[in-house]
Design a protein around this motif. Structure first.
Motif, mmCIF file in Angstrom:
data_model
loop_
_atom_site.group_PDB
_atom_site.id
_atom_site.type_symbol
_atom_site.label_atom_id
_atom_site.label_comp_id
_atom_site.label_asym_id
_atom_site.label_seq_id
_atom_site.Cartn_x
_atom_site.Cartn_y
_atom_site.Cartn_z
ATOM 1 N N GLN A 636 0.822 -1.213 0.000
ATOM 2 C CA GLN A 636 0.000 0.000 0.000
ATOM 3 C C GLN A 636 0.855 1.260 0.000
ATOM 4 O O GLN A 636 1.847 1.352 0.728
ATOM 5 C CB GLN A 636 -0.922 -0.023 1.233
ATOM 6 N N LEU A 637 0.459 2.228 -0.829
ATOM 7 C CA LEU A 637 1.171 3.495 -0.963
ATOM 8 C C LEU A 637 0.283 4.631 -0.448
ATOM 9 O O LEU A 637 -0.851 4.796 -0.901
ATOM 10 C CB LEU A 637 1.530 3.766 -2.422
ATOM 11 N N TYR A 638 0.805 5.399 0.495
ATOM 12 C CA TYR A 638 0.088 6.535 1.063
ATOM 13 C C TYR A 638 0.917 7.804 0.891
ATOM 14 O O TYR A 638 2.146 7.747 0.809
ATOM 15 C CB TYR A 638 -0.172 6.318 2.562
ATOM 16 N N ILE A 639 0.228 8.943 0.861
ATOM 17 C CA ILE A 639 0.907 10.235 0.743
ATOM 18 C C ILE A 639 0.294 11.215 1.736
ATOM 19 O O ILE A 639 -0.916 11.169 2.015
ATOM 20 C CB ILE A 639 0.815 10.777 -0.703
ATOM 21 N N ARG A 640 1.135 12.093 2.263
ATOM 22 C CA ARG A 640 0.664 13.198 3.100
ATOM 23 C C ARG A 640 1.241 14.506 2.584
ATOM 24 O O ARG A 640 2.441 14.615 2.313
ATOM 25 C CB ARG A 640 1.092 13.018 4.557
#
Length: 714
Positions: A636-640
């Motif tokens: 899973q790839l997340y960004i903030r």
């Protein structure tokens, strides 16, 4: 039939005939007996005449090819212009072959299987005479108290949007007119129905325009971009106005801004409920508000047929509004090919061969296996105890045509693969009651076994529409059963059948393993058996967080930070945003799930540390299966966005990849991030990205991640 012929047909219709096309009734208004299909039913309750029923445009809740053909034949004889009816129904997670509930399908993170399940549901529905399904439900949900979380695919707008598209593709196919094995999809509930206050069904929703557009609208838009033919209004308010009479939502946003020109249908009774909401004084005003908002079909109330003719004749409503609505309805019938073939795919002989066939059940079993989520590794030798040990109540709400007599219960599924002497069975308790005799019998057989497997959960009536619960723990009777069995100090595995994330205190802290099975559908017991005995390695990942306690709800991973965030370095700081008695974090976060093997993540590599709108960022990592079993990991790839024009979430899912690895095998996993993925709705509702610093995370769930930084220049 081309547009010219549709317009010509519209011109032949009287005002009353047009408005009758805008009414949808249930089957009881049409089927008096299976022998003659006479029109009977409680017409008096709606204040409508037999003549109106003869002209109705659509029917709700009738399935079965022979019955549909019979009712359509009778209708065509009685309707002056011979306009066929549309047959609609709630085919939510299967027709006769029942798939796992949509929340469980979301936990599969598998769009291809989701699409296949919808295609099978469409095939069975179409051959049984149906034309439209009231699915997919794409409401974003963050509150596990709401009963209809089981109908959604979870708490994330990106993942929900992917599933929305997959379901629409599955239901409608590529050529709805000529492919009679498909049905038209109706996305629901527009809009933000999943945000009801207190998790209470039909309750008020009060969101900012930014919240609505950023989180709740994307999945509806994705369904419409995929070509979804219909939209259903929601029961709730949006910006203070009930959705069914909300002109700004339906005319301005849905019709004008998004360009939707398909059929808009109310939910059951939603038009007349404008009175109870307090925005309409009577039925006539309710009809006025709904038609002005652009609602084409009124489901199961008669405000339109009783009051629109008079409103038109008095000049309060322009007849062009009626014509617009009816033309959209006629166009849907034309798209379905009903003017050329009013019986469409209905075929009693083919129905017997297709519905609930072995091929369809095999897909249900595979999807059930992929939807189960495993927080801990279970043992495999069992003594089966609990109210779901022999229960056939595993289909879940909205399994309209699913029949419990066709279901294999868990004890039977397990006994089919092990010697009978190797398993003892006891009920232990009912869903919400327990007797001394029940738990004593459970202890007696548990003493004779090596491992205890508990089959626990909610009944199907405890979730779904009207199934809101303030206390989302397991019923006390089942918690008492666990407590009694814990005294034996034997390994215990809990299998949970439920329609929502639960408060698992008294379960996860007492047993050695938990398998979240949800309501797994027709082949659920066999799929669970496959997992228990190691034939299938579970790969499900949560698409909705499990709360640590109900007091956290709503709890979701993509929350905002605060000015005084809780810090691990300051655990005793009272003046931080936290609870005094429980953690801030959920018990099991979004994206979480385990396997019979383990995966190791290598270093995350970024192709660039600075990007612009003209270039993309390549992100790579290596995943290794360090265990002894083949397994599938969901990377899973997340960004903030570290500093936005408005507050941005702590993490947002932007992509994921399912990777199948043999023992000891490593694979490189790559993601591409573009400037477009960094955009969001600003305070003025413009949609763009901000220059500045971003954090990117890769991991096995929203909590357990590694982090790197990059910058966007503009």
């Amino acid at each position: 039939m081309d547009n010219q012929h549709l317009s010509a047909l519209l011109e032949q219709m009287t005002l009353e005939e047009k408005i009758a096309q805008m009414l949808q009734l249930v089957v009881s208004y049409f089927v008096g007996s299976e022998e003659d299909g006479r029109i009977t039913g409680p017409m008096e309750s709606l204040g409508i005449t037999e003549e109106t029923v003869n002209q109705v445009g659509s029917i709700l809740g009738l399935g079965g090819a022979a019955k549909v053909i019979q009712v359509q034949q009778t209708h065509l004889k009685n309707d002056r212009l011979g306009i066929p009816m549309i047959f609609m129904a709630d085919i939510i997670h299967g027709y006769k072959t029942i798939f796992p509930i949509p929340l469980a399908i979301g936990c599969s993170w598998d769009q291809e299987l989701a699409e296949q399940s919808a295609a099978i549901a469409a095939k069975e529905s179409a051959v049984s005479g149906l034309h439209v399904t009231f699915a997919p439900m794409v409401d974003l949900v963050r509150d596990a108290r709401w009963g209809r979380v089981m109908e959604s695919t979870g708490e994330d707008p990106y993942l929900n949007s992917l599933f929305a598209r997959a379901f629409v593709r599955g239901f409608q196919g590529e050529d709805l007119t000529n492919d009679v094995s498909r049905v038209a999809a109706c996305v629901k509930h527009f809009a933000a129905y999943g945000a009801g206050e207190g998790g209470r069904e039909y309750n008020t929703v009060d969101l900012s325009e930014r919240q609505l557009r950023e989180y709740y609208l994307p999945a509806y838009k994705a369904a419409l971009d995929e070509g979804c033919e219909l939209v259903m209004t929601s029961f709730n308010t949006v910006h203070g106005s009930p959705a069914t009479g909300n002109r700004a939502l339906m005319r301005d946003l849905l019709r004008t801004e998004w360009g939707f020109d398909g059929v808009l249908i109310s939910d059951w009774g939603a038009v007349i409920e404008l009175i109870a909401h307090g925005v309409a004084e009577d039925e006539a005003e309710a009809a006025y508000l709904a038609v002005q908002a652009g609602v084409d079909i009124e489901m199961m109330t008669s405000c339109y047929v009783k009051h629109l003719p008079e409103l038109v004749r008095k000049g309060k409503i322009n007849e062009s509004l009626i014509d617009e609505a009816v033309l959209r309805i006629l166009n849907l019938k034309n798209n379905l090919g009903l003017f050329e073939n009013p019986f469409r795919g209905a075929d009693p002989e083919a129905e017997r061969e297709i519905v609930y066939c072995d091929e369809h059940r095999a897909v249900s079993r595979e999807l059930a296996s992929n939807s189960c989520v495993l927080p801990l590794q279970p043992e495999q030798r069992i003594a089966l105890i609990g109210p779901f040990a022999h229960s056939k109540d595993i289909l879940g709400p909205w399994s309209w045509m699913g029949a419990e007599e066709d279901i294999t219960p868990l004890d039977t599924a397990i006994q089919a693969i092990i010697p009978p002497a190797n398993m003892l069975i006891a009920e232990g308790s009912d869903i919400d009651t327990i007797t001394e005799k029940q738990w004593q019998e459970a202890i007696e057989i548990a003493r004779k076994s090596d491992v205890i497997v508990l089959a626990l959960g909610e009944s199907s009536h405890m979730s779904g529409e009207g199934g809101s619960r303030a206390d989302i723990a397991l019923p006390e009777a089942q918690l008492q059963l666990i407590t009694h069995l814990r005294t034996l100090d034997k390994p215990m595995v809990a299998i949970l059948f439920n329609g929502r994330p639960l408060d698992l205190h008294g379960v996860h802290d007492q047993v050695d393993a938990v398998l979240e099975a949800w309501f797994p559908g027709s082949e659920g017991a066999c799929a669970i058996t496959d997992i228990l005995y190691g034939e299938v390695n579970p790969s499900g990942r949560l698409s909705m967080s499990f709360p640590y306690a109900v007091g956290q709800v709503p709890v979701y991973y993509n929350h905002y930070n605060t000015g005084r965030p809780k810090k691990e370095s300051e655990p005793d700081n009272r003046y931080a945003s936290k609870y005094l008695d429980i953690p801030n974090e959920p018990l099991f976060p979004f994206g979480y799930g385990l396997s019979y093997t383990e995966f190791k993540y290598g270093e995350m590599m970024l192709s660039e540390e600075v990007i612009t709108s003209d270039c993309s960022l390549q992100i790579t990592t290596t995943i290794t299966n360090t265990g002894k079993r083949e397994g599938e990991e969901v990377v899973q790839l997340y960004i903030r966005d570290i500093s936005g024009e408005v507050v941005r979430p702590m993490k947002e899912l932007k992509s994921f990849s399912k990777v199948l690895l043999q023992p000891g095998e490593s694979k490189k996993v790559s993601f591409t991030v573009t400037e477009e993925q960094l955009r969001y709705h600003h305070s003025d509702l413009s949609y763009s990205s901000d220059a500045g610093e971003f954090a990117v995370f890769i991991g096995s769930n929203s909590r357990d991640v590694v982090e790197r930084r990059f910058r966007l220049l503009k």
